[in-house]
Design a protein around this motif. Structure first.
Motif, PDB file in Angstrom:
ATOM      1  N   ARG A 173       0.873  -1.175   0.000  1.00 58.00           N
ATOM      2  CA  ARG A 173       0.000   0.000   0.000  1.00 58.00           C
ATOM      3  C   ARG A 173       0.913   1.230   0.000  1.00 58.00           C
ATOM      4  O   ARG A 173       1.406   1.663   1.031  1.00 58.00           O
ATOM      5  CB  ARG A 173      -0.904  -0.002   1.232  1.00 58.00           C
ATOM      6  CG  ARG A 173      -1.977  -1.072   1.199  1.00 58.00           C
ATOM      7  CD  ARG A 173      -2.894  -1.034   2.409  1.00 58.00           C
ATOM      8  NE  ARG A 173      -2.205  -1.459   3.624  1.00 58.00           N
ATOM      9  CZ  ARG A 173      -1.981  -0.696   4.674  1.00 58.00           C
ATOM     10  NH1 ARG A 173      -2.357   0.573   4.657  1.00 58.00           N
ATOM     11  NH2 ARG A 173      -1.367  -1.164   5.730  1.00 58.00           N
ATOM     12  N   TRP A 174       1.125   1.793  -1.190  1.00 56.26           N
ATOM     13  CA  TRP A 174       2.130   2.837  -1.364  1.00 56.26           C
ATOM     14  C   TRP A 174       1.603   4.215  -0.983  1.00 56.26           C
ATOM     15  O   TRP A 174       0.489   4.604  -1.342  1.00 56.26           O
ATOM     16  CB  TRP A 174       2.623   2.863  -2.806  1.00 56.26           C
ATOM     17  CG  TRP A 174       3.640   1.803  -3.090  1.00 56.26           C
ATOM     18  CD1 TRP A 174       3.459   0.627  -3.762  1.00 56.26           C
ATOM     19  CD2 TRP A 174       5.015   1.822  -2.677  1.00 56.26           C
ATOM     20  NE1 TRP A 174       4.637  -0.087  -3.794  1.00 56.26           N
ATOM     21  CE2 TRP A 174       5.603   0.625  -3.134  1.00 56.26           C
ATOM     22  CE3 TRP A 174       5.796   2.729  -1.961  1.00 56.26           C
ATOM     23  CZ2 TRP A 174       6.944   0.316  -2.902  1.00 56.26           C
ATOM     24  CZ3 TRP A 174       7.127   2.435  -1.729  1.00 56.26           C
ATOM     25  CH2 TRP A 174       7.698   1.238  -2.198  1.00 56.26           C
ATOM     26  N   HIS A 175       2.425   4.941  -0.232  1.00 59.09           N
ATOM     27  CA  HIS A 175       2.220   6.339   0.109  1.00 59.09           C
ATOM     28  C   HIS A 175       3.439   7.106  -0.409  1.00 59.09           C
ATOM     29  O   HIS A 175       4.527   6.539  -0.517  1.00 59.09           O
ATOM     30  CB  HIS A 175       2.105   6.532   1.617  1.00 59.09           C
ATOM     31  CG  HIS A 175       1.051   5.686   2.265  1.00 59.09           C
ATOM     32  ND1 HIS A 175       1.139   4.299   2.358  1.00 59.09           N
ATOM     33  CD2 HIS A 175      -0.124   6.016   2.881  1.00 59.09           C
ATOM     34  CE1 HIS A 175       0.081   3.824   2.990  1.00 59.09           C
ATOM     35  NE2 HIS A 175      -0.696   4.846   3.313  1.00 59.09           N
ATOM     36  N   ALA A 176       3.271   8.390  -0.702  1.00 60.90           N
ATOM     37  CA  ALA A 176       4.387   9.195  -1.209  1.00 60.90           C
ATOM     38  C   ALA A 176       4.437  10.525  -0.481  1.00 60.90           C
ATOM     39  O   ALA A 176       3.397  11.129  -0.198  1.00 60.90           O
ATOM     40  CB  ALA A 176       4.248   9.429  -2.713  1.00 60.90           C
ATOM     41  N   ALA A 177       5.647  10.959  -0.168  1.00 54.65           N
ATOM     42  CA  ALA A 177       5.852  12.269   0.442  1.00 54.65           C
ATOM     43  C   ALA A 177       7.067  12.913  -0.199  1.00 54.65           C
ATOM     44  O   ALA A 177       8.005  12.229  -0.611  1.00 54.65           O
ATOM     45  CB  ALA A 177       6.052  12.152   1.954  1.00 54.65           C
ATOM     46  N   GLY A 178       7.052  14.224  -0.285  1.00 61.04           N
ATOM     47  CA  GLY A 178       8.179  14.952  -0.861  1.00 61.04           C
ATOM     48  C   GLY A 178       8.490  16.188  -0.048  1.00 61.04           C
ATOM     49  O   GLY A 178       7.580  16.881   0.423  1.00 61.04           O
ATOM     50  N   ILE A 179       9.781  16.451   0.133  1.00 57.98           N
ATOM     51  CA  ILE A 179      10.239  17.626   0.863  1.00 57.98           C
ATOM     52  C   ILE A 179      10.738  18.668  -0.128  1.00 57.98           C
ATOM     53  O   ILE A 179      11.527  18.351  -1.021  1.00 57.98           O
ATOM     54  CB  ILE A 179      11.392  17.265   1.818  1.00 57.98           C
ATOM     55  CG1 ILE A 179      11.042  16.076   2.702  1.00 57.98           C
ATOM     56  CG2 ILE A 179      11.795  18.478   2.648  1.00 57.98           C
ATOM     57  CD1 ILE A 179      10.081  16.366   3.805  1.00 57.98           C
ATOM     58  N   SER A 180      10.269  19.899   0.002  1.00 54.99           N
ATOM     59  CA  SER A 180      10.787  21.026  -0.763  1.00 54.99           C
ATOM     60  C   SER A 180      10.762  20.724  -2.267  1.00 54.99           C
ATOM     61  O   SER A 180       9.695  20.501  -2.837  1.00 54.99           O
ATOM     62  CB  SER A 180      12.197  21.382  -0.269  1.00 54.99           C
ATOM     63  OG  SER A 180      12.590  22.652  -0.720  1.00 54.99           O
ATOM     64  N   LEU A 181      11.912  20.692  -2.936  1.00 55.64           N
ATOM     65  CA  LEU A 181      11.961  20.426  -4.374  1.00 55.64           C
ATOM     66  C   LEU A 181      11.253  19.120  -4.725  1.00 55.64           C
ATOM     67  O   LEU A 181      10.477  19.053  -5.687  1.00 55.64           O
ATOM     68  CB  LEU A 181      13.402  20.413  -4.865  1.00 55.64           C
ATOM     69  CG  LEU A 181      13.666  20.064  -6.337  1.00 55.64           C
ATOM     70  CD1 LEU A 181      14.886  20.823  -6.846  1.00 55.64           C
ATOM     71  CD2 LEU A 181      13.887  18.563  -6.540  1.00 55.64           C
ATOM     72  N   GLY A 182      11.533  18.057  -3.965  1.00 52.92           N
ATOM     73  CA  GLY A 182      10.887  16.767  -4.230  1.00 52.92           C
ATOM     74  C   GLY A 182       9.388  16.828  -4.047  1.00 52.92           C
ATOM     75  O   GLY A 182       8.632  16.174  -4.773  1.00 52.92           O
ATOM     76  N   GLY A 183       8.934  17.626  -3.085  1.00 53.26           N
ATOM     77  CA  GLY A 183       7.507  17.794  -2.886  1.00 53.26           C
ATOM     78  C   GLY A 183       6.855  18.553  -4.015  1.00 53.26           C
ATOM     79  O   GLY A 183       5.720  18.266  -4.411  1.00 53.26           O
ATOM     80  N   ASN A 184       7.560  19.552  -4.563  1.00 56.41           N
ATOM     81  CA  ASN A 184       7.015  20.303  -5.698  1.00 56.41           C
ATOM     82  C   ASN A 184       6.811  19.395  -6.907  1.00 56.41           C
ATOM     83  O   ASN A 184       5.764  19.416  -7.558  1.00 56.41           O
ATOM     84  CB  ASN A 184       7.938  21.457  -6.059  1.00 56.41           C
ATOM     85  CG  ASN A 184       7.332  22.376  -7.098  1.00 56.41           C
ATOM     86  OD1 ASN A 184       6.541  23.255  -6.793  1.00 56.41           O
ATOM     87  ND2 ASN A 184       7.692  22.171  -8.361  1.00 56.41           N
ATOM     88  N   ALA A 185       7.825  18.573  -7.209  1.00 59.54           N
ATOM     89  CA  ALA A 185       7.711  17.662  -8.346  1.00 59.54           C
ATOM     90  C   ALA A 185       6.605  16.639  -8.116  1.00 59.54           C
ATOM     91  O   ALA A 185       5.876  16.274  -9.049  1.00 59.54           O
ATOM     92  CB  ALA A 185       9.051  16.965  -8.586  1.00 59.54           C
ATOM     93  N   LEU A 186       6.455  16.163  -6.870  1.00 55.04           N
ATOM     94  CA  LEU A 186       5.406  15.195  -6.561  1.00 55.04           C
ATOM     95  C   LEU A 186       4.019  15.808  -6.725  1.00 55.04           C
ATOM     96  O   LEU A 186       3.130  15.201  -7.344  1.00 55.04           O
ATOM     97  CB  LEU A 186       5.591  14.667  -5.137  1.00 55.04           C
ATOM     98  CG  LEU A 186       4.467  13.771  -4.600  1.00 55.04           C
ATOM     99  CD1 LEU A 186       4.338  12.501  -5.435  1.00 55.04           C
ATOM    100  CD2 LEU A 186       4.699  13.432  -3.130  1.00 55.04           C
ATOM    101  N   LEU A 187       3.798  17.011  -6.186  1.00 53.26           N
ATOM    102  CA  LEU A 187       2.484  17.645  -6.308  1.00 53.26           C
ATOM    103  C   LEU A 187       2.157  17.942  -7.767  1.00 53.26           C
ATOM    104  O   LEU A 187       0.998  17.798  -8.194  1.00 53.26           O
ATOM    105  CB  LEU A 187       2.446  18.931  -5.484  1.00 53.26           C
ATOM    106  CG  LEU A 187       2.553  18.775  -3.959  1.00 53.26           C
ATOM    107  CD1 LEU A 187       2.515  20.140  -3.292  1.00 53.26           C
ATOM    108  CD2 LEU A 187       1.449  17.879  -3.411  1.00 53.26           C
ATOM    109  N   LYS A 188       3.134  18.361  -8.538  1.00 50.02           N
ATOM    110  CA  LYS A 188       2.918  18.588  -9.969  1.00 50.02           C
ATOM    111  C   LYS A 188       2.491  17.291 -10.648  1.00 50.02           C
ATOM    112  O   LYS A 188       1.555  17.270 -11.466  1.00 50.02           O
ATOM    113  CB  LYS A 188       4.199  19.135 -10.609  1.00 50.02           C
ATOM    114  CG  LYS A 188       4.115  19.420 -12.110  1.00 50.02           C
ATOM    115  CD  LYS A 188       5.393  20.107 -12.580  1.00 50.02           C
ATOM    116  CE  LYS A 188       5.351  20.402 -14.092  1.00 50.02           C
ATOM    117  NZ  LYS A 188       5.602  19.199 -14.891  1.00 50.02           N
ATOM    118  N   TYR A 189       3.177  16.194 -10.321  1.00 56.72           N
ATOM    119  CA  TYR A 189       2.824  14.886 -10.877  1.00 56.72           C
ATOM    120  C   TYR A 189       1.382  14.508 -10.512  1.00 56.72           C
ATOM    121  O   TYR A 189       0.605  14.057 -11.376  1.00 56.72           O
ATOM    122  CB  TYR A 189       3.794  13.833 -10.359  1.00 56.72           C
ATOM    123  CG  TYR A 189       3.376  12.407 -10.631  1.00 56.72           C
ATOM    124  CD1 TYR A 189       3.656  11.791 -11.849  1.00 56.72           C
ATOM    125  CD2 TYR A 189       2.679  11.679  -9.671  1.00 56.72           C
ATOM    126  CE1 TYR A 189       3.254  10.483 -12.096  1.00 56.72           C
ATOM    127  CE2 TYR A 189       2.276  10.369  -9.913  1.00 56.72           C
ATOM    128  CZ  TYR A 189       2.562   9.775 -11.126  1.00 56.72           C
ATOM    129  OH  TYR A 189       2.151   8.494 -11.364  1.00 56.72           O
TER     130      TYR A 189
END
Length: 363
Positions: A173-189
């Motif tokens: 059961r996959w969850h994803a989190a991103g910090i700062s730059l990684g979070g921006n790319a994740l939210l865009k995705y």
């Protein structure tokens, strides 16, 4: 429908009175449990590679699958990963009952050794979760093979990473989190994919520079930000790019990179042209995740401290600027990627606990 808004406190210590002190102390002096990883190298479709650092039940980085101390491997850079994943390691990961798993995307020049990655990974590993920290190109301690690197809007790379993980452990059961730059790319995705990302249980973006234009100008024009944070990033970015310039002569404008004084100059000289943008302004405008928040359908926490020194409070989104799948948590304190709490010398437990509370409500 509109997003929910949470303004509850993050309980930062009184002796860390502002965003700068909370950011810097968290990154340098705050207490957290350290965790070691096993590393997997994944080949990309364009001939490059990404290094994934794994932790989870059944994985023991300090010994090989047969119980012996891991042999020294000169190909493994010094860092939080102690040895390479072996085929038998995969057999030891939990497969029954749809085990919970978290993929954590790091920030600019970060990795599995970053304070936020360590505290979050250790917390979820202790709860029995599988945790993986994929490194963006050139961030694992080993230079990547191509002239390109990584950037805030690379949602295609996020998609490749998530597809790779889903294929590797389809039962999780996959969850994803991103910090700062990684979070921006994740939210865009997430905004680009909409319902196609619904296989993810829940996601989170932490200290995300949602408006890259505002954040970039804030880091470049504010004198304190430029000299403290900007220079820290510029030094490591320049070093990596100058090494690339030796391998790819004529591809990189060495003079402009050398003369870059802040992130806007660097993005103008290297990041933008190398990754298909006209200039830094075009890169920041097209890559900002704020414009993608209304299209997100996966339950998503967007956590931004209102005193984050990387992002002006005035540009934080309101409920009408995101979908009803989004929870906007905007505590007054926390700084950038830190959220320290507790008595002196304080700790970094508040952030992983906040993520766990959100994920638990979605499962």
């Amino acid at each position: 429908m509109t997003a929910r808004l949470d303004l509850s406190a993050s309980h930062a210590p009184l002796w860390l009175p502002n965003g700068h002190s909370q950011t810097i102390y968290s990154a340098t002096l705050a207490h957290y449990h350290r965790i070691a990883f096993l590393r997997q190298r994944v080949e990309t479709p364009d001939g490059d590679f990404l290094d994934f650092d794994w932790s989870g039940p059944g994985l023991f980085p300090r010994r090989d699958p047969e119980g012996a101390p891991p042999a020294h491997d000169g190909l493994l850079p010094k860092g939080a990963a102690l040895r390479w994943m072996q085929p038998s390691d995969w057999d030891k990961l939990p497969t029954l009952g749809h085990p919970p798993a978290l993929v954590l995307f790091h920030g600019l020049e970060g990795g599995s050794g970053s304070h936020y990655a360590q505290s979050i990974s250790q917390y979820f590993r202790a709860r029995g979760w599988i945790v993986v920290v994929p490194h963006f190109r050139g961030c694992s301690g080993a230079p990547n093979r191509l002239a390109r690197a990584y950037h805030s809007g690379d949602s295609q790379e996020i998609g490749f990473i998530l597809d790779t993980l889903r294929t590797a452990l389809p039962q999780a059961r996959w969850h994803a989190a991103g910090i700062s730059l990684g979070g921006n790319a994740l939210l865009k995705y997430l905004g680009e994919q909409g319902q196609a990302a619904s296989w993810l249980q829940a996601c989170a973006g932490i200290s995300v520079p949602l408006d890259l234009l505002a954040a970039g100008e804030h880091l470049s024009e504010n004198r304190f930000n430029r000299y403290v944070y900007g220079n820290l990033f510029i030094r490591t970015l320049k070093r990596k790019v100058m090494q690339k310039a030796q391998w790819f002569p004529g591809v990189i404008d060495i003079m402009r990179v050398t003369q870059a004084r802040h992130l806007r100059d660097f993005d103008d000289a290297y990041t933008a042209p190398m990754h298909g943008f006209e200039n830094a302004h075009d890169y920041w405008a097209r890559s900002s995740s704020k414009q993608f928040l209304p299209a997100i359908t996966v339950p998503t926490l967007v956590l931004n401290a209102r005193n984050d020194p990387f992002l002006p409070e005035a540009i934080l989104p309101g409920p009408s600027e995101a979908s009803d799948a989004v929870l906007l948590h905007q505590p007054a304190d926390g700084g950038h990627g830190g959220f320290p709490s507790g008595n002196f010398p304080c700790h970094l437990n508040w952030l992983p606990q906040r993520l766990a509370r959100f994920f638990d409500t979605q499962d």
